[in-house]
Design an enzyme around this catalytic site. Structure first.
Site, PDB file in Angstrom:
ATOM      1  N   GLY A  56     -13.836  -5.200   5.654  1.00  0.00           N
ATOM      2  CA  GLY A  56     -14.821  -5.742   6.592  1.00  0.00           C
ATOM      3  C   GLY A  56     -15.140  -7.213   6.424  1.00  0.00           C
ATOM      4  N   SER A 116      -7.825  -7.722   8.176  1.00  0.00           N
ATOM      5  CA  SER A 116      -7.617  -8.133   9.562  1.00  0.00           C
ATOM      6  C   SER A 116      -8.253  -9.489   9.858  1.00  0.00           C
ATOM      7  CB  SER A 116      -8.194  -7.061  10.478  1.00  0.00           C
ATOM      8  OG  SER A 116      -7.909  -5.773   9.952  1.00  0.00           O
ATOM      9  N   LYS A 142       0.819  -1.212   0.000  1.00  0.00           N
ATOM     10  CA  LYS A 142       0.000   0.000   0.000  1.00  0.00           C
ATOM     11  C   LYS A 142       0.848   1.257   0.000  1.00  0.00           C
ATOM     12  CE  LYS A 142      -3.783  -1.990   2.772  1.00  0.00           C
ATOM     13  NZ  LYS A 142      -4.865  -2.111   1.797  1.00  0.00           N
ATOM     14  N   ARG A 169     -23.113  -3.210  -4.079  1.00  0.00           N
ATOM     15  CA  ARG A 169     -24.467  -3.070  -4.621  1.00  0.00           C
ATOM     16  C   ARG A 169     -24.630  -1.757  -5.373  1.00  0.00           C
ATOM     17  NH1 ARG A 169     -28.665  -6.445  -3.779  1.00  0.00           N
ATOM     18  NH2 ARG A 169     -28.554  -7.909  -2.042  1.00  0.00           N
ATOM     19  N   GLY A 200     -10.875  -2.881   8.739  1.00  0.00           N
ATOM     20  CA  GLY A 200     -10.489  -3.118  10.134  1.00  0.00           C
ATOM     21  C   GLY A 200     -11.655  -3.170  11.093  1.00  0.00           C
TER      22      GLY A 200
END
Lengths: 195, 293
Positions: free
Chosen positions: B213, B235, B80, B164, B152
């Site tokens: 997520g 994570s 990153k 969506r 996270g």
């Protein structure tokens, strides 16, 4: 109609399907062993060979794929697919399917920033040069006595045929040029004939 | 012979389709990810949930970690760079990183301008929450997209919203008549030509992965069901009880995202997933998805 499967565990599956259909054959995405009985030929697509191998093991596909190869039906491996077919992988103890008489080396042109496009002259494909897309590509270090080298780039073998097996280090599925897929479709339609 | 062409850069992302890209912070985790079937790893100093906890400025990872990960695995390695940080991106490119994530997980270096990614030989992935943002990043030359989600948190709700939204907007564009596209381009902040290309293709010209997520195999499968081309897990894996089992389970659920018996089987023995966070408990400034535009 000729039906060609694309091993659909991971990678550029959709593009191969499109290319097969453009070549006038029927395409089927193969995720399970029983689907292998209904196809005339199989493409092993580009993607990550380590990932595909793990999924082949998890779903018990190794023996069915070897049996498919033993049945004499044509198989075409592109990039990661070539690595799956190869009889030997440089630096590794064991091959994956190990059915095609070639030795391949992984990531042999360097990392992604060294990935490239190049024009190739391919034995058996007439007309304009063929633009090939190489992505973290392997190459064929050496080919067995019954393996015919069909294209090279900077003296490295990048396309070869060993009887029913066709393998290339680039990605025919990423371009609009369907001549190599058509070559494979012809192999499937008349496997005994060397084109 | 040409390097860094669109076909080479976008093609690299096409090869990752149907796969899982895992965040790792050292060589050992990278090897575990590769053995579990990850298609690539993202080399980081801290996973997003730790960045969130520890606060401060989050920068490009310690380059020793990036190097260590690159030499540990044969699959592609991503890293990153901060939004708009030209030099971090150039440094990562010079090291031979295979893909750069211009990421809102790090503290932005530029709050106005993103990187001109078409200037680079290395390909980029960028986050998006809607089709306008996706189109702007493609306009700058990104070769791969992902949802922003809310990194996270272990909460899938934002990634679902973004996937969506983008896919709904694509369907709308595809069904529009050509003379309606310019107004749509203005409303979205997207280029007319790109919308036209999307209309003709029936999809984005680059792959769009889920990210931000994903905490369980079912989350990964859900995102595939909603049309993701693959999944980033940050994570979720190494913050779970059994990272090895977790990593394998997420890979299998992504491949066979509609095989619910299989997802049930791989989910059963996993232990506890990372503890999630309610998005509404985060203030607007703490939401990483608000970074970039």
């Amino acid at each position: 109609m000729t039906t060609i499967g694309v091993l659909g565990l991971q990678g550029a599956v959709r593009e191969h399907v499109r290319s097969i259909e453009a070549g006038g054959a029927k395409a089927v995405v193969v995720k399970k062993a029983e689907q292998l009985t209904n196809i005339d030929g199989l493409i092993l697509p580009g993607g990550e060979s380590t990932t595909m191998r793990r999924l082949i093991d998890v779903y018990g596909l190794m023996e069915p794929l070897r049996a498919f190869a033993a049945s004499g039906k044509p198989m075409f491996g592109t990039c990661a697919g070539l690595i799956l077919l190869a009889g030997e992988i440089a630096g590794y103890d064991e091959p994956h399917l190990g059915v095609m008489d070639v030795v391949v080396e992984r990531n042999s042109f360097g990392r992604q920033k060294e990935s490239f496009e190049a024009d190739l002259m391919i034995t058996g494909i007439e007309g304009d040069p063929y633009t090939a897309v190489f992505i973290r590509a392997p190459h064929i270090v050496s080919a067995g006595p019954d393996t015919q080298v069909l294209a090279t780039h900077n003296d490295r073998i990048v396309l070869a045929r060993h009887g029913q097996f066709l393998g290339c280090s680039f990605h025919p599925e990423l371009t609009e040029d369907h001549r190599l897929t058509e070559y494979f479709i012809k192999m499937v339609e008349s496997p005994a004939v060397v084109i | 012979m040409n390097t860094g062409t669109d076909r080479v850069k976008r093609g690299m992302a096409e090869m990752q389709k149907g796969g899982v890209i895992m965040d790792v912070v050292n060589a050992e985790q990278a090897k575990l990810a590769e053995a579990a079937g990850a298609v690539a790893v993202m080399a980081l100093e801290r996973v997003p949930s730790d960045i969130r906890k520890e606060g401060g400025v989050a920068r490009m990872a310690d380059l020793r970690i990036v190097e260590e990960v690159m030499s540990a695995v044969s699959i592609p390695v991503m890293a990153k760079a901060r939004i708009g940080h030209i030099t971090e991106a150039r440094v990562l490119e010079s090291m031979g990183v295979d893909y750069i994530d211009e990421s809102e997980v790090l503290t932005p270096a530029d709050e106005e301008y993103h990187l001109m990614k078409s200037d680079f030989t290395v390909p980029f992935v960028c986050g998006c929450r809607d089709l306008g943002e996706a189109a702007r990043r493609i306009g700058e030359g990104t070769s791969m997209l992902r949802t922003k989600g809310e990194p996270g948190t272990g909460n899938i709700v934002e990634a679902v919203r973004h996937m969506r939204k983008v896919n709904g907007q694509i369907r709308k564009v595809v069904n529009m008549s050509k003379d309606e596209l310019m107004t749509e381009a203005k409303l979205l902040g997207a280029s007319f030509d790109l919308l036209l290309e999307i209309k003709e293709l029936g999809r984005l010209p680059v792959v769009n992965f889920a990210a931000g997520g994903v905490a369980t195999p079912a989350d990964a499968a859900l995102m595939m069901e909603l049309g993701a081309d693959g999944v980033f897990v940050g994570s979720g894996i190494f913050k779970s009880d059994n990272p090895e089992k977790f990593a394998r389970a997420i890979v299998e659920a992504t491949t066979h995202y509609q095989d619910y018996e299989l997802i049930a089987k791989v989910s059963k023995e996993l232990g506890t997933a990372m503890k999630g966070m309610e998005i509404s408990s985060l203030s607007l400034e703490d939401r990483m998805q608000e970074r970039g535009w």
